[in-house]
Design a protein around this motif. Structure first.
Motif, PDB file in Angstrom:
ATOM      1  N   GLU A 184     -28.845  24.095 -28.136  1.00 29.55           N
ATOM      2  CA  GLU A 184     -28.925  24.216 -29.598  1.00 29.55           C
ATOM      3  C   GLU A 184     -30.381  24.080 -29.991  1.00 29.55           C
ATOM      4  N   ARG A 185     -31.072  25.197 -30.081  1.00 28.21           N
ATOM      5  CA  ARG A 185     -32.516  25.161 -30.287  1.00 28.21           C
ATOM      6  C   ARG A 185     -32.900  25.028 -31.757  1.00 28.21           C
ATOM      7  N   SER A 186     -33.984  24.331 -31.932  1.00 30.51           N
ATOM      8  CA  SER A 186     -34.592  24.250 -33.270  1.00 30.51           C
ATOM      9  C   SER A 186     -36.078  23.967 -33.034  1.00 30.51           C
ATOM     10  N   TRP A 187     -36.896  24.038 -34.101  1.00 36.33           N
ATOM     11  CA  TRP A 187     -38.324  23.743 -33.922  1.00 36.33           C
ATOM     12  C   TRP A 187     -38.510  22.236 -33.862  1.00 36.33           C
ATOM     13  N   VAL A 188     -39.086  21.771 -32.759  1.00 40.73           N
ATOM     14  CA  VAL A 188     -39.186  20.324 -32.534  1.00 40.73           C
ATOM     15  C   VAL A 188     -40.658  19.934 -32.362  1.00 40.73           C
ATOM     16  N   ASP A 189     -41.027  18.842 -33.025  1.00 36.99           N
ATOM     17  CA  ASP A 189     -42.376  18.304 -32.855  1.00 36.99           C
ATOM     18  C   ASP A 189     -42.338  17.365 -31.639  1.00 36.99           C
ATOM     19  N   LEU A 190     -42.837  17.875 -30.510  1.00 35.58           N
ATOM     20  CA  LEU A 190     -42.748  17.107 -29.254  1.00 35.58           C
ATOM     21  C   LEU A 190     -43.502  15.780 -29.321  1.00 35.58           C
ATOM     22  N   SER A 191     -44.624  15.781 -30.053  1.00 28.24           N
ATOM     23  CA  SER A 191     -45.415  14.548 -30.111  1.00 28.24           C
ATOM     24  C   SER A 191     -44.636  13.426 -30.781  1.00 28.24           C
ATOM     25  N   SER A 192     -43.919  13.780 -31.871  1.00 27.16           N
ATOM     26  CA  SER A 192     -43.179  12.685 -32.518  1.00 27.16           C
ATOM     27  C   SER A 192     -41.963  12.298 -31.676  1.00 27.16           C
ATOM     28  N   MET A 193     -41.412  13.266 -30.933  1.00 26.81           N
ATOM     29  CA  MET A 193     -40.308  12.921 -30.027  1.00 26.81           C
ATOM     30  C   MET A 193     -40.801  11.944 -28.947  1.00 26.81           C
ATOM     31  N   LEU A 194     -42.016  12.212 -28.438  1.00 27.35           N
ATOM     32  CA  LEU A 194     -42.586  11.319 -27.429  1.00 27.35           C
ATOM     33  C   LEU A 194     -42.757   9.903 -27.976  1.00 27.35           C
ATOM     34  N   CYS A 220     -48.310  20.896 -32.932  1.00 24.90           N
ATOM     35  CA  CYS A 220     -47.532  22.129 -32.728  1.00 24.90           C
ATOM     36  C   CYS A 220     -46.077  21.781 -32.417  1.00 24.90           C
ATOM     37  N   GLU A 221     -45.247  22.790 -32.547  1.00 24.87           N
ATOM     38  CA  GLU A 221     -43.817  22.566 -32.324  1.00 24.87           C
ATOM     39  C   GLU A 221     -43.311  23.470 -31.208  1.00 24.87           C
ATOM     40  N   VAL A 222     -42.181  23.059 -30.634  1.00 23.51           N
ATOM     41  CA  VAL A 222     -41.574  23.852 -29.549  1.00 23.51           C
ATOM     42  C   VAL A 222     -40.151  24.192 -29.971  1.00 23.51           C
ATOM     43  N   TYR A 223     -39.728  25.434 -29.667  1.00 19.12           N
ATOM     44  CA  TYR A 223     -38.369  25.854 -30.001  1.00 19.12           C
ATOM     45  C   TYR A 223     -37.461  25.442 -28.832  1.00 19.12           C
ATOM     46  N   CYS A 224     -36.800  24.306 -28.989  1.00 19.79           N
ATOM     47  CA  CYS A 224     -36.008  23.782 -27.862  1.00 19.79           C
ATOM     48  C   CYS A 224     -34.802  22.986 -28.372  1.00 19.79           C
ATOM     49  N   ASP A 225     -33.962  22.570 -27.408  1.00 17.50           N
ATOM     50  CA  ASP A 225     -32.803  21.744 -27.738  1.00 17.50           C
ATOM     51  C   ASP A 225     -33.283  20.294 -27.806  1.00 17.50           C
ATOM     52  N   ILE A 310     -35.043  21.522 -18.006  1.00 20.75           N
ATOM     53  CA  ILE A 310     -36.328  22.198 -18.240  1.00 20.75           C
ATOM     54  C   ILE A 310     -36.245  23.664 -17.803  1.00 20.75           C
ATOM     55  N   VAL A 311     -35.611  23.904 -16.658  1.00 19.29           N
ATOM     56  CA  VAL A 311     -35.461  25.288 -16.182  1.00 19.29           C
ATOM     57  C   VAL A 311     -34.632  26.096 -17.192  1.00 19.29           C
ATOM     58  N   ALA A 312     -33.591  25.468 -17.754  1.00 21.37           N
ATOM     59  CA  ALA A 312     -32.751  26.166 -18.750  1.00 21.37           C
ATOM     60  C   ALA A 312     -33.575  26.574 -19.975  1.00 21.37           C
ATOM     61  N   HIS A 313     -34.679  25.857 -20.227  1.00 19.63           N
ATOM     62  CA  HIS A 313     -35.561  26.188 -21.354  1.00 19.63           C
ATOM     63  C   HIS A 313     -36.657  27.176 -20.937  1.00 19.63           C
ATOM     64  N   GLY A 314     -36.606  27.624 -19.691  1.00 20.80           N
ATOM     65  CA  GLY A 314     -37.630  28.568 -19.204  1.00 20.80           C
ATOM     66  C   GLY A 314     -38.918  27.862 -18.819  1.00 20.80           C
ATOM     67  N   GLY A 315     -38.847  26.545 -18.619  1.00 15.45           N
ATOM     68  CA  GLY A 315     -40.059  25.790 -18.289  1.00 15.45           C
ATOM     69  C   GLY A 315     -40.088  25.353 -16.832  1.00 15.45           C
ATOM     70  N   LEU A 333     -43.371  23.525 -21.027  1.00 13.84           N
ATOM     71  CA  LEU A 333     -42.341  24.216 -21.820  1.00 13.84           C
ATOM     72  C   LEU A 333     -42.967  25.371 -22.577  1.00 13.84           C
ATOM     73  N   PRO A 334     -42.359  26.555 -22.535  1.00 17.48           N
ATOM     74  CA  PRO A 334     -42.934  27.653 -23.329  1.00 17.48           C
ATOM     75  C   PRO A 334     -42.672  27.392 -24.815  1.00 17.48           C
ATOM     76  N   ALA A 335     -43.685  27.618 -25.638  1.00 20.95           N
ATOM     77  CA  ALA A 335     -43.488  27.380 -27.080  1.00 20.95           C
ATOM     78  C   ALA A 335     -42.587  28.455 -27.680  1.00 20.95           C
ATOM     79  N   PHE A 336     -42.704  29.694 -27.167  1.00 16.83           N
ATOM     80  CA  PHE A 336     -41.861  30.787 -27.673  1.00 16.83           C
ATOM     81  C   PHE A 336     -41.020  31.324 -26.522  1.00 16.83           C
ATOM     82  N   PRO A 337     -39.907  30.669 -26.231  1.00 17.82           N
ATOM     83  CA  PRO A 337     -39.117  31.088 -25.063  1.00 17.82           C
ATOM     84  C   PRO A 337     -38.354  32.388 -25.329  1.00 17.82           C
ATOM     85  N   ASP A 338     -37.956  33.064 -24.230  1.00 19.48           N
ATOM     86  CA  ASP A 338     -37.092  34.245 -24.367  1.00 19.48           C
ATOM     87  C   ASP A 338     -35.685  33.748 -24.595  1.00 19.48           C
ATOM     88  N   VAL A 339     -35.147  33.972 -25.790  1.00 18.81           N
ATOM     89  CA  VAL A 339     -33.773  33.475 -26.028  1.00 18.81           C
ATOM     90  C   VAL A 339     -32.816  34.642 -26.231  1.00 18.81           C
TER      91      VAL A 339
END
Ligand code: ADP
Length: 339
Positions: A184-194, A220-225, A310-315, A333-339
């Motif tokens: 379930e992908r959405s734009w995520v701020d990885l730094s705040s998640m960390l 920056c944000e990443v499009y991920c679950d 991570i592999v499921a996210h193309g990373g 992690l790719p910021a703009f993955p092939d979905v």
């Protein structure tokens, strides 16, 4: 109707009709009026010619369908024995292509079967010990040999919690391994998640006197679950805390790469992983120190799950380690993955 019969009937029928027509026309126009060839001889020649044609058509049909029969027979055999027995068909025609495709599919199918069997046997092996412990304790309590005390029950409850975690992790891993993980992908701020994950472990880190540094945040944000990537960070940072001795250091570095991907590095000054064990570290249920990991409540699935997510996210998830010095996990992690 078999393919060969269809072949013979259609090709043979067409040829017979054409030849008969030709002979009749030839007879009508040529031989009969001049009284040259008698009708009987003409008909006998026609029948012989037809028989010859039928035999030729039959042989061609045999050759053409023989190859497909070979493919059918070999596929059937593979299916019955549930074993990878590749089909060898010479040439480059459609039958050879079909055989190659079946070989590929069968390879995937057998790999899937083997992985499933391995997963079931690994899971049974892992669950056997806690179930036996639980059963043994409950039986001795029921016999009255041990008192039904609160602390005894608490340790049994811990055991059931570990089993529940193991089952849940196995479920996630099997979904990820079979490529059926729903992201379930959405734009995520990885730094705040960390930052959130670091907060979860801050108390534990302080208790061990470990300095846990999150580094410069990225803008920056990443499009991920969200929940899957958070799970990966929990597994990696949790391990770093667990395998780093008191007063150690854990550095988390975040960087944006030229290709637009985002890299997170988690480096600890812990026990490290021996180089000969490093290739197996992402295998399910693999532990460097079996008894130590088990007693700390580890299921041996954390890294396998992290890698699959991570592999499921193309990373990519890589590890570098030096025994006695520390370990570095590098996640990209790719910021703009092939979905
Ligand atoms: P566990 O639940 O046992 O921690 P993991 O899959 O998370 O299972 O890790 C597998 C094994 O890898 C661990 O048992 C441990 O031996 C080793 N390991 C993982 N992370 C680290 C680390 N940061 N430092 C040293 N060893 C590690």
């Amino acid at each position: 109707m078999r393919l060969r019969t269809k072949y013979v009937l259609s090709t043979g029928g067409l040829m017979a009709a054409a030849v008969s027509g030709g002979l009749l026309i030839g007879y009508g126009w040529g031989a009969a009026p001049q009284g040259g060839v008698p009708v009987v001889v003409y008909l006998a020649a026609a029948v012989l010619l037809l028989l010859l044609l039928c035999t030729i058509v039959w042989i061609i049909a045999e050759i053409a369908t023989g190859r497909i029969k070979l493919v059918l027979h070999a596929t059937n055999r593979m299916l019955r024995l549930a074993k990878y027995l590749p089909i060898h068909i010479r040439g480059r025609d459609e039958f050879a292509e079909l055989a190659n495709l079946i070989n590929e599919l069968a390879g995937e199918w057998i790999r899937g079967l083997e992985a499933r069997n391995q997963l079931v046997s690994d899971a049974a092996h892992e669950l056997r010990t806690p179930v036996a412990i639980l059963r043994g304790h409950l039986e001795t309590m029921l016999k009255g040999a041990t008192e039904l005390k609160r602390e005894n029950l608490v340790s049994l409850l811990d055991e059931t919690k570990r089993m529940a975690r193991l089952i849940q992790e196995l479920q996630q891993l099997s979904l990820a391994e079979s490529g059926r993980l729903n992201l379930e992908r959405s734009w995520v701020d990885l730094s705040s998640m960390l930052g959130e994950v670091a907060d979860i472990f801050m108390v534990e880190a302080e208790e061990k006197g470990i300095s846990l540094n999150c580094g410069e945040p990225l803008d920056c944000e990443v499009y991920c679950d969200y929940s899957r990537i958070k799970q990966v960070l929990i597994n990696l940072i949790g391990n770093a805390i667990q395998y780093t001795p008191e007063r150690g250091t854990i550095d988390i570095r975040q960087s944006l790469r030229e290709d637009g991907s985002i890299r997170i590095e988690i480096a600890d000054t812990g026990s490290g992983i021996p180089s000969e064990k490093l290739p197996y570290i992402f295998h399910r249920f693999y532990r460097v120190d079996d008894s130590r990991s088990r007693s700390a409540g580890g299921t041996g699935l954390g890294l396998a799950i992290a890698k699959q997510f991570i592999v499921a996210h193309g990373g990519q998830l890589e590890v570098f380690s030096a025994e006695g010095k520390g370990t570095l996990f590098m996640m990209t992690l790719p910021a703009f993955p092939d979905v």
